[in-house]
Design an enzyme around this catalytic site. Sequence first.
Site, PDB file in Angstrom:
ATOM      1  N   HIS A 239     -29.361  20.898 -15.704  1.00 48.18           N
ATOM      2  CA  HIS A 239     -28.756  19.580 -15.968  1.00 48.18           C
ATOM      3  C   HIS A 239     -28.074  19.529 -17.349  1.00 48.18           C
ATOM      4  O   HIS A 239     -26.895  19.232 -17.457  1.00 48.18           O
ATOM      5  CB  HIS A 239     -29.831  18.487 -15.923  1.00 48.18           C
ATOM      6  CG  HIS A 239     -30.685  18.477 -14.696  1.00 48.18           C
ATOM      7  ND1 HIS A 239     -30.210  18.160 -13.443  1.00 48.18           N
ATOM      8  CD2 HIS A 239     -32.010  18.744 -14.529  1.00 48.18           C
ATOM      9  CE1 HIS A 239     -31.198  18.228 -12.567  1.00 48.18           C
ATOM     10  NE2 HIS A 239     -32.302  18.573 -13.189  1.00 48.18           N
TER      11      HIS A 239
HETATM   12  O1  RIB Z   1     -32.550  14.220 -14.686  1.00 44.47           O
HETATM   13  C1  RIB Z   1     -32.433  15.328 -15.535  1.00 44.47           C
HETATM   14  C2  RIB Z   1     -32.401  14.911 -16.965  1.00 44.47           C
HETATM   15  O2  RIB Z   1     -33.626  14.241 -17.313  1.00 44.47           O
HETATM   16  C3  RIB Z   1     -32.316  16.097 -17.933  1.00 44.47           C
HETATM   17  O3  RIB Z   1     -31.668  15.696 -19.108  1.00 44.47           O
HETATM   18  C4  RIB Z   1     -33.760  16.401 -18.218  1.00 44.47           C
HETATM   19  O4  RIB Z   1     -33.939  17.092 -19.455  1.00 44.47           O
HETATM   20  C5  RIB Z   1     -34.325  15.020 -18.308  1.00 44.47           C
HETATM   21  O5  RIB Z   1     -34.064  14.516 -19.609  1.00 44.47           O
END
Ligand code: RIB
Length: 316
Positions: A239
């Site tokens: 992500h």
């Molecule tokens: O949904 C994924 C996000 O939420 C990423 O940034 C992970 O590190 C959490 O912060």
Amino acid sequence: MQKVVWDMDPGIDDALSLILALRSPEVGILGITVVAGNAPLEMTGSNARRVLEHLDAGNIPVAAGAAKPLCRPLEDALGYHGPYGLGDSSLPPPAASLHPEPAWDFLSRAALEAPGEVTLLATGPLTNVACAFERHPQLPGLLAGVVLMGGAYGLTSYGRGNRTPAAEFNIWQDPEAARVVFDSGAGILAVGLDVSMGPAACLGARHLERIRTGQTPAACLAAQLVQYEMRHHGCCRMHDPLALAVLIDASLFRFVSGKVEVMVTDGPERGATRISPLDNGQESSGGSRPTQIASAVDGARFLELFVSRILDERHV
Ligand code: RIB
Ligand code: CA
């Protein structure tokens, strides 16, 4: 090189993204601010400094911000990221202290010192960013832009929630803050689960095998973090590295424009994010610059970028 201030909640993928950033000449990190999210604030503050010091970048200041969302209790994700938020890695405690300013003042000062030049990268819940925008109303207009990891926009079959069926974790954690940010008038580019949950953009076993061949502190830490997430969750979701990749090579992505609505209810729709099309000439997200949302990514090319830079021996 793009000047970047980075608000994060490390967390495994925040840490992987930081490793990539420190090996990418396109990005110059002016400072890091930390927020509660994946882990409580004290842990995210410690984890950011531990990773920086491990990679010989302990000179980058780390400022702490909010210990909880604007108006809700914190619900962390240590069950996913490991007992201290960085898998089972065992980095020594940080030597450096936190920067004395609170995160929101640090972010504002950085933008004031270089108007129009600094990009804010946000890879955690948007509490600190919202606080900064509310305390310093001129900040959205002073930034070159905001790149954030957050949301699930239904642009692909993967654009569904990961904290609830409707909502992505960062937005779900603090929907009120997210609404402030999307309505701020800042030039926003959002990377959501629509692209980050696609299997083509997730690290798998063969990528881990390649990363394991690295001998540098960066490669060894990356291997530990990836291995933990693969062992516990089957693959390693990228992500936050995808959000950073927008600043390294935006050609990896396709984007759509629109106004982003954030649901701030308490029900099952809490933190859901929806795109409404811009009418001709209508301003987007409450301000003057269009909001861009990632609708596709070249996953193979992104993963090759990540692995090759992690293995590049010219860096720590
Ligand atoms: O949904 C994924 C996000 O939420 C990423 O940034 C992970 O590190 C959490 O912060
Ligand atoms: Ca994060």
